[in-house]
Write an enzyme that holds these catalytic residues in place. Structure first.
Site, PDB file in Angstrom:
ATOM      1  N   CYS A 196     -16.574   4.758 -13.475  1.00 44.85           N
ATOM      2  CA  CYS A 196     -15.164   4.728 -13.058  1.00 44.85           C
ATOM      3  C   CYS A 196     -14.559   3.420 -13.564  1.00 44.85           C
ATOM      4  O   CYS A 196     -15.078   2.834 -14.516  1.00 44.85           O
ATOM      5  CB  CYS A 196     -15.035   4.901 -11.542  1.00 44.85           C
ATOM      6  SG  CYS A 196     -15.808   3.593 -10.568  1.00 44.85           S
ATOM      7  N   ASN A 224     -16.253   0.361 -10.544  1.00 44.27           N
ATOM      8  CA  ASN A 224     -17.646   0.556 -10.096  1.00 44.27           C
ATOM      9  C   ASN A 224     -17.855   0.088  -8.647  1.00 44.27           C
ATOM     10  O   ASN A 224     -18.931  -0.375  -8.275  1.00 44.27           O
ATOM     11  CB  ASN A 224     -18.645  -0.125 -11.048  1.00 44.27           C
ATOM     12  CG  ASN A 224     -20.116   0.284 -10.840  1.00 44.27           C
ATOM     13  OD1 ASN A 224     -21.019  -0.500 -11.099  1.00 44.27           O
ATOM     14  ND2 ASN A 224     -20.370   1.479 -10.374  1.00 44.27           N
ATOM     15  N   CYS A 257     -15.860   2.066  -6.008  1.00 45.25           N
ATOM     16  CA  CYS A 257     -15.474   3.199  -5.144  1.00 45.25           C
ATOM     17  C   CYS A 257     -16.092   4.514  -5.634  1.00 45.25           C
ATOM     18  O   CYS A 257     -17.041   5.032  -5.049  1.00 45.25           O
ATOM     19  CB  CYS A 257     -13.954   3.355  -5.068  1.00 45.25           C
ATOM     20  SG  CYS A 257     -13.101   1.918  -4.369  1.00 45.25           S
ATOM     21  N   ARG A 258     -15.558   5.065  -6.726  1.00 46.22           N
ATOM     22  CA  ARG A 258     -15.942   6.422  -7.124  1.00 46.22           C
ATOM     23  C   ARG A 258     -17.333   6.522  -7.734  1.00 46.22           C
ATOM     24  O   ARG A 258     -18.129   7.380  -7.323  1.00 46.22           O
ATOM     25  CB  ARG A 258     -14.901   6.987  -8.109  1.00 46.22           C
ATOM     26  CG  ARG A 258     -13.549   7.219  -7.458  1.00 46.22           C
ATOM     27  CD  ARG A 258     -12.468   7.441  -8.493  1.00 46.22           C
ATOM     28  NE  ARG A 258     -12.217   6.221  -9.270  1.00 46.22           N
ATOM     29  CZ  ARG A 258     -11.447   6.148 -10.335  1.00 46.22           C
ATOM     30  NH1 ARG A 258     -10.838   7.239 -10.776  1.00 46.22           N
ATOM     31  NH2 ARG A 258     -11.256   5.002 -10.959  1.00 46.22           N
ATOM     32  N   SER A 259     -17.629   5.690  -8.744  1.00 43.87           N
ATOM     33  CA  SER A 259     -18.925   5.888  -9.425  1.00 43.87           C
ATOM     34  C   SER A 259     -20.141   5.519  -8.565  1.00 43.87           C
ATOM     35  O   SER A 259     -21.157   6.219  -8.647  1.00 43.87           O
ATOM     36  CB  SER A 259     -18.957   5.219 -10.804  1.00 43.87           C
ATOM     37  OG  SER A 259     -18.784   3.836 -10.723  1.00 43.87           O
ATOM     38  N   ASP A 291      -8.529   7.975  -7.880  1.00 46.52           N
ATOM     39  CA  ASP A 291      -8.860   6.602  -7.522  1.00 46.52           C
ATOM     40  C   ASP A 291      -8.319   6.323  -6.118  1.00 46.52           C
ATOM     41  O   ASP A 291      -7.108   6.325  -5.916  1.00 46.52           O
ATOM     42  CB  ASP A 291      -8.203   5.673  -8.557  1.00 46.52           C
ATOM     43  CG  ASP A 291      -8.506   4.221  -8.293  1.00 46.52           C
ATOM     44  OD1 ASP A 291      -9.109   3.914  -7.246  1.00 46.52           O
ATOM     45  OD2 ASP A 291      -8.132   3.396  -9.136  1.00 46.52           O
TER      46      ASP A 291
HETATM   47  P1  4NP Z   1     -13.070   2.605  -8.662  1.00 51.44           P
HETATM   48  O1  4NP Z   1     -11.797   2.072  -7.849  1.00 51.44           O
HETATM   49  O2  4NP Z   1     -12.687   2.629 -10.116  1.00 51.44           O
HETATM   50  O3  4NP Z   1     -13.299   3.973  -8.104  1.00 51.44           O
HETATM   51  O4  4NP Z   1     -14.194   1.643  -8.353  1.00 51.44           O
HETATM   52  C1  4NP Z   1     -11.112   0.893  -8.154  1.00 51.44           C
HETATM   53  C2  4NP Z   1     -11.615  -0.304  -7.720  1.00 51.44           C
HETATM   54  C3  4NP Z   1     -10.929  -1.462  -7.990  1.00 51.44           C
HETATM   55  C4  4NP Z   1      -9.745  -1.433  -8.683  1.00 51.44           C
HETATM   56  C5  4NP Z   1      -9.239  -0.223  -9.124  1.00 51.44           C
HETATM   57  C6  4NP Z   1      -9.932   0.936  -8.873  1.00 51.44           C
HETATM   58  N1  4NP Z   1      -9.019  -2.618  -8.914  1.00 51.44           N
HETATM   59  O5  4NP Z   1      -7.920  -2.563  -9.497  1.00 51.44           O
HETATM   60  O6  4NP Z   1      -9.499  -3.711  -8.561  1.00 51.44           O
END
Ligand code: 4NP
Length: 158
Positions: free
Chosen positions: A8, A11, A13-15, A125
């Site tokens: 993602c 790294n 939340c989703r992945s 996201d």
């Molecule tokens: P992820 O979510 O891609 O599912 O881990 C996010 C985590 C952090 C951010 C964006 C999306 N950020 O902008 O910091």
């Protein structure tokens, strides 16, 4: 050994959720010769544990994400892994442009494997939203993980 990388943006939340859910389901099915990891296309959260909200949601379903730590996708991942699974179109596009041509067939979008959430274009996201977003993300990940596991079993006659 089948090597699978979930990707993602951050790294956190989703992945990592996909990694934890897929590991849980693969172990329930008795698949042992498998390596599962996750990474982010961005560097913001390198070394951090998964977001508390993702950990909380996963723990409700018996999945512990607390020991995972964020890392960024490395160029060597394209050689090392057999399946590289993007959570959304942006992650997929970024990797398609970086991945050497001979490894590009390894890249997939996770929602391709959804069975119940058909027509869901991406794993959304949840980072900037409320807890509902984390539940929805988890539900899509669980659906895609089941479909992907069936895909792997078919492809490898397991
Ligand atoms: P992820 O979510 O891609 O599912 O881990 C996010 C985590 C952090 C951010 C964006 C999306 N950020 O902008 O910091």
């Amino acid at each position: 050994m089948i090597k699978i990388l979930f990707v993602c943006l951050g790294n956190i939340c989703r992945s990592p959720t996909a990694e934890g859910v897929f590991r849980h389901k693969a172990s329930e099915e008795g698949l042992t010769d498998i390596m599962i990891d996750s990474a982010g296309t961005a560097a913001y959260h390198i070394g951090n544990p998964p977001d508390k909200r993702s950990q909380h949601t996963a723990s409700k379903y018996g999945i512990d994400l607390s020991t995972l730590r964020a890392r960024q996708v490395a160029y060597s991942d394209y050689t090392e892994f057999d399946y590289i699974i993007a959570m959304d179109n942006e992650n997929l596009r970024n990797m398609q442009s970086e991945c050497p041509g001979e490894h590009r067939h390894k890249l997939f979008k996770f929602t391709e494997f959804c069975d119940r959430h058909v027509g869901e274009p991406v794993v959304p996201d949840p980072y900037y939203g409320g807890s509902d977003g984390f539940e929805k993300t988890f539900s899509i990940i669980e659906d895609a993980a089941e479909g992907f596991l069936n895909h792997i079993k078919r492809e490898h006659n397991l």
